[in-house]
Scaffold this motif. Structure first.
Motif: not given
Length: 489
Positions: A203-206, A242-249, A325-333, A450-455
């Motif tokens: 992923e280019k922008e994880p 026991d737990a899942l942490f999603i760190r992919e977009t 379903d736009s994300q990271f400034s994509k699909g927003v014009i 946003n779910d899955n925010p950048n950290i």
């Protein structure tokens, strides 16, 4: 978590697997030592999974004991359903056609051993079958009808049904599979829980960079987790944790949502949970949610084919159009005129029956407030990219230009910003969110949640440093301990 291979007779599994003990099904069902074992992986290789057979009860009671069986009882039942082959045909049709394209006959039988086929050219298809129905030994029957291949039947196969000529390969596949699992000898004695972190190395922008992921891993281990990084090929192993942490977009029509859905169904503590993904991934939903909760946002119109001619005039120009379903400034014009508004809106409405149009309210920066469990976690100012109206400027050649950032202690953030951010996050759920806001003096408006925010290391962690990672992992511990208390009642 210890691991055992369960068979009907010890002679059924003559291969030694380091770190795993071979036990009979009867011993597993009846011996108190195994009955009371707290955390254990159970690889069920019994000769039959028929209803109320010994093999059936191994998987059924493993679930009751809090063990992690493969296959799970739900997988056994799913494979018995008449529509299981239909589901596969719908989900992986393209892969089926490509994998079987060179088969000369009208029928083909594929045995899948721990996710692997005998023929290497079918590896992707075998992995997809295993991910859909995680069982150690699977058999899929295909037939060529009309002008395409179809799945006629898929089901578990008993160890006794494996052809003698396949056994050497089966043992090799099993050993490779077990080697990828964490052997008990590698576990730290302090580990209380198993945490999977879903990542995508390509992923280019994880949502978290490599340094941040290492910090999450260390914080989790310090709090008593045994941590494993997994990718999309590990879908079949989700229930082992026991737990899942999603760190992919994340996205709804994506494997990240399927991971979250399965983890939640299996009782794991999961961030991002599937409901949060569904809600935060759709800007139409968010706009209506903010309106319902009376949380301020820019003037917003729910745009569809019947109101597109009037909406632009109502908002004024320039204004902003957003794909749901736009994300990271994509699909927003940003559109500057009524003609451009109609043209761009028509393009977007080809992909979605509803889109969002909002008034354009420029600021030098956007606030991003990270909210965890209904409380502020971090706060950043993201400045607009040079000569651009957004934080990220994307060039036609794929180049990305980002504005600067400033990370603040949440105590230094205006109370109005924090209050609106927390309200917006709580309206979506109780997990981890990044709330984007604009501030105009004392007026604060939500742009999106946003779910899955950048950290990322070097950005969101600049104030809290290691503590930000510890707080996220402490949330998992809190939820897991809460779940344990509820189960013990």
């Amino acid at each position: 978590m210890s691991g055992i291979v369960v068979v009907d007779q010890r002679s059924d599994w003559p291969v030694h697997v380091p770190g795993f003990e071979v036990v009979t099904a009867w011993d597993y069902l009846t011996q108190e030592e195994l009955t009371r074992a707290r955390k254990m992986r159970v690889y069920n290789l019994c000769r039959s999974f028929g209803y109320q057979t010994t093999g059936y009860y191994v998987s059924l009671l493993a679930g009751a004991r809090g063990h992690k069986p493969l296959p799970e009882i739900t997988t056994i039942q799913d494979l018995k359903l008449a529509d299981s082959s239909r589901i596969l045909n719908d989900e992986i049709d393209e892969l089926i056609q490509k994998s079987l394209a060179r088969i000369g006959s009208a029928e083909y039988v594929m045995n899948v051993y721990f996710g692997r086929p005998l023929a290497r050219r079918h590896e992707r298809l075998a992995r997809a079958l295993f991910n859909q129905f995680p069982a150690p030994l699977l058999q899929a029957k295909f037939s060529y009808r009309g002008d395409e291949w179809r799945v006629d039947n898929i089901g578990p196969i008993a160890l006794g049904e494996v052809p003698a000529s396949h056994l050497e390969f089966l043992y090799e596949a099993a050993q490779d599979y077990f080697a990828r699992r964490r052997a008990p000898s590698r576990r730290r004695e302090s580990s209380r829980y198993d945490l999977a972190i879903l990542v995508n190395d390509d992923e280019k922008e994880p949502p978290s960079n490599a340094r941040a992921l290492k910090s999450f891993e260390k914080a989790a281990e310090d709090l008593g987790f045994d941590v494993e990084f997994i990718d999309k090929s590990d879908y079949g192993h989700v229930a082992e944790f026991d737990a899942l942490f999603i760190r992919e977009t994340t996205a709804v029509n994506h494997h990240t949502y399927r991971f979250a859905r399965r983890a939640a169904r299996e009782g794991l503590v999961v961030v991002d949970d599937p409901l949060s993904i569904l809600r935060a991934a759709n800007k139409v939903f968010l706009a209506q949610l903010m309106e319902r909760h009376r949380i301020p946002q820019p003037k917003t119109v729910l745009l569809h084919s019947r109101n597109v001619k009037l909406a632009g005039r109502d908002l004024g120009f320039p204004c902003v159009l957003k794909q749901p379903d736009s994300q990271f400034s994509k699909g927003v014009i940003k559109v500057e005129s009524e003609a451009e508004f109609r043209r761009k809106a028509a393009d977007m409405l080809e992909r979605s029956d509803l889109i969002i149009a909002q008034s354009y309210e420029p600021t030098d920066y956007d606030w991003r407030v990270g909210v965890l469990d209904g409380q502020p976690l971090y706060a950043c100012r993201y400045y607009m990219a040079k000569d651009h109206w957004q934080v990220v400027k994307r060039a036609g050649n794929g180049a990305i230009v980002e504005g600067g950032h400033e990370t603040l202690d949440v105590k230094e953030v205006p109370a109005a910003v924090l209050n609106v951010a927390v309200q917006a996050a709580r309206a979506v759920g109780e997990g981890l969110y990044g709330v984007d806001l604009k501030q105009f003096g004392k007026v604060v408006k939500v742009i999106e949640v946003n779910d899955n925010p950048n950290i990322d290391h070097g950005v969101e962690d600049l104030v809290l440093k290691d503590e930000i990672y510890r707080k996220v992992m402490a949330y998992f511990i809190k939820r897991l301990e809460q779940r344990t208390r509820e189960q013990s009642r």
